[in-house]
Design a protein around this motif. Structure first.
Motif, mmCIF file in Angstrom:
data_model
loop_
_atom_site.group_PDB
_atom_site.id
_atom_site.type_symbol
_atom_site.label_atom_id
_atom_site.label_comp_id
_atom_site.label_asym_id
_atom_site.label_seq_id
_atom_site.Cartn_x
_atom_site.Cartn_y
_atom_site.Cartn_z
ATOM 1 N N GLY A 98 0.783 -1.223 0.000
ATOM 2 C CA GLY A 98 0.000 0.000 0.000
ATOM 3 C C GLY A 98 0.816 1.276 0.000
ATOM 4 O O GLY A 98 2.040 1.276 -0.171
ATOM 5 N N ALA A 99 0.106 2.368 0.233
ATOM 6 C CA ALA A 99 0.680 3.708 0.171
ATOM 7 C C ALA A 99 1.890 3.901 1.090
ATOM 8 O O ALA A 99 2.864 4.552 0.677
ATOM 9 N N PRO A 100 1.889 3.377 2.316
ATOM 10 C CA PRO A 100 3.080 3.583 3.153
ATOM 11 C C PRO A 100 4.352 3.018 2.510
ATOM 12 O O PRO A 100 5.416 3.630 2.587
ATOM 13 N N THR A 101 4.232 1.871 1.862
ATOM 14 C CA THR A 101 5.387 1.266 1.197
ATOM 15 C C THR A 101 5.811 2.109 0.000
ATOM 16 O O THR A 101 7.002 2.323 -0.237
ATOM 17 N N PHE A 102 4.823 2.609 -0.753
ATOM 18 C CA PHE A 102 5.126 3.475 -1.895
ATOM 19 C C PHE A 102 5.876 4.722 -1.428
ATOM 20 O O PHE A 102 6.918 5.085 -1.986
ATOM 21 N N VAL A 103 5.376 5.373 -0.386
ATOM 22 C CA VAL A 103 6.015 6.586 0.130
ATOM 23 C C VAL A 103 7.429 6.275 0.608
ATOM 24 O O VAL A 103 8.371 7.024 0.333
ATOM 25 N N GLU A 104 7.590 5.168 1.297
ATOM 26 C CA GLU A 104 8.919 4.766 1.774
ATOM 27 C C GLU A 104 9.892 4.610 0.609
ATOM 28 O O GLU A 104 11.040 5.066 0.685
ATOM 29 N N GLU A 105 9.445 3.974 -0.467
ATOM 30 C CA GLU A 105 10.318 3.786 -1.627
ATOM 31 C C GLU A 105 10.655 5.114 -2.300
ATOM 32 O O GLU A 105 11.795 5.353 -2.677
ATOM 33 N N VAL A 106 9.646 5.973 -2.447
ATOM 34 C CA VAL A 106 9.867 7.253 -3.117
ATOM 35 C C VAL A 106 10.815 8.139 -2.318
ATOM 36 O O VAL A 106 11.630 8.863 -2.887
ATOM 37 N N LEU A 107 10.723 8.075 -0.996
ATOM 38 C CA LEU A 107 11.577 8.916 -0.155
ATOM 39 C C LEU A 107 12.974 8.370 0.028
ATOM 40 O O LEU A 107 13.808 9.008 0.652
ATOM 41 N N GLY A 108 13.222 7.174 -0.537
ATOM 42 C CA GLY A 108 14.552 6.599 -0.438
ATOM 43 C C GLY A 108 15.589 7.516 -1.062
ATOM 44 O O GLY A 108 15.311 8.284 -1.982
ATOM 45 N N GLU A 109 16.801 7.450 -0.564
ATOM 46 C CA GLU A 109 17.857 8.330 -1.035
ATOM 47 C C GLU A 109 18.133 8.136 -2.522
ATOM 48 O O GLU A 109 18.346 7.025 -2.988
ATOM 49 N N GLY A 110 18.078 9.215 -3.275
ATOM 50 C CA GLY A 110 18.406 9.183 -4.692
ATOM 51 C C GLY A 110 17.331 8.596 -5.581
ATOM 52 O O GLY A 110 17.573 8.329 -6.749
ATOM 53 N N VAL A 111 16.135 8.385 -5.059
ATOM 54 C CA VAL A 111 15.074 7.762 -5.850
ATOM 55 C C VAL A 111 14.312 8.821 -6.637
ATOM 56 O O VAL A 111 14.032 9.900 -6.144
ATOM 57 N N GLN A 112 13.979 8.485 -7.870
ATOM 58 C CA GLN A 112 13.137 9.340 -8.690
ATOM 59 C C GLN A 112 11.819 8.619 -8.921
ATOM 60 O O GLN A 112 11.808 7.403 -9.128
ATOM 61 N N ALA A 113 10.722 9.345 -8.877
ATOM 62 C CA ALA A 113 9.408 8.746 -9.105
ATOM 63 C C ALA A 113 8.805 9.307 -10.377
ATOM 64 O O ALA A 113 8.869 10.510 -10.629
ATOM 65 N N LEU A 114 8.239 8.419 -11.178
ATOM 66 C CA LEU A 114 7.532 8.796 -12.396
ATOM 67 C C LEU A 114 6.134 8.220 -12.317
ATOM 68 O O LEU A 114 5.960 7.077 -11.906
ATOM 69 N N VAL A 115 5.141 8.999 -12.718
ATOM 70 C CA VAL A 115 3.760 8.521 -12.720
ATOM 71 C C VAL A 115 3.231 8.590 -14.138
ATOM 72 O O VAL A 115 3.328 9.617 -14.801
ATOM 73 N N TYR A 116 2.650 7.483 -14.598
ATOM 74 C CA TYR A 116 2.054 7.413 -15.929
ATOM 75 C C TYR A 116 0.579 7.150 -15.789
ATOM 76 O O TYR A 116 0.141 6.376 -15.019
#
Length: 116
Positions: A98-116
């Protein structure tokens, strides 16, 4: 790199772009987390990616295979529940989170998020 796919067969070009970017990133050695949300949630179920077609595009099933070999694929918890998709319904290697895991991944150091 975290990529969230919000479209499925309802918006084939947008959907395919996300899978193409994810597979290209994996092939380039970039750590990838591909999130399947909304109608793209169905592509976490065996056989569904093979049914998807888009002229002049690499087959979605092939792109998904590349991502599964070198990245992580997640189906959104709420999206799965709305479609009655459970953990036992998924392709081996695909998870539900869920969302908590998504947020954790996105906030990881050096991570870029793309939404399609």
């Amino acid at each position: 790199m975290v990529i969230k796919v919000t479209a499925g067969a309802d918006a084939p070009e947008r959907c395919n772009q996300a899978f193409t970017v994810a597979a290209a990133a994996v092939a380039s050695g970039v750590p990838v987390s591909l999130w399947l949300t909304g109608e793209s949630s169905w592509f976490g179920v065996p056989g569904r990616a093979k049914e998807f077609t888009l002229p002049h595009a690499t087959p979605l099933a092939d792109l998904l295979d590349v991502v599964l070999t070198g990245g992580r694929v997640t189906v959104c918890t709420q999206c799965a529940a709305r479609r009655e998709i459970g953990p036992d319904d998924l392709i081996e290697g695909v998870r539900i989170a869920g969302a908590p895991t998504f947020v954790e991944e996105v906030l990881g150091e050096g991570v870029q998020a793309l939404v399609y």
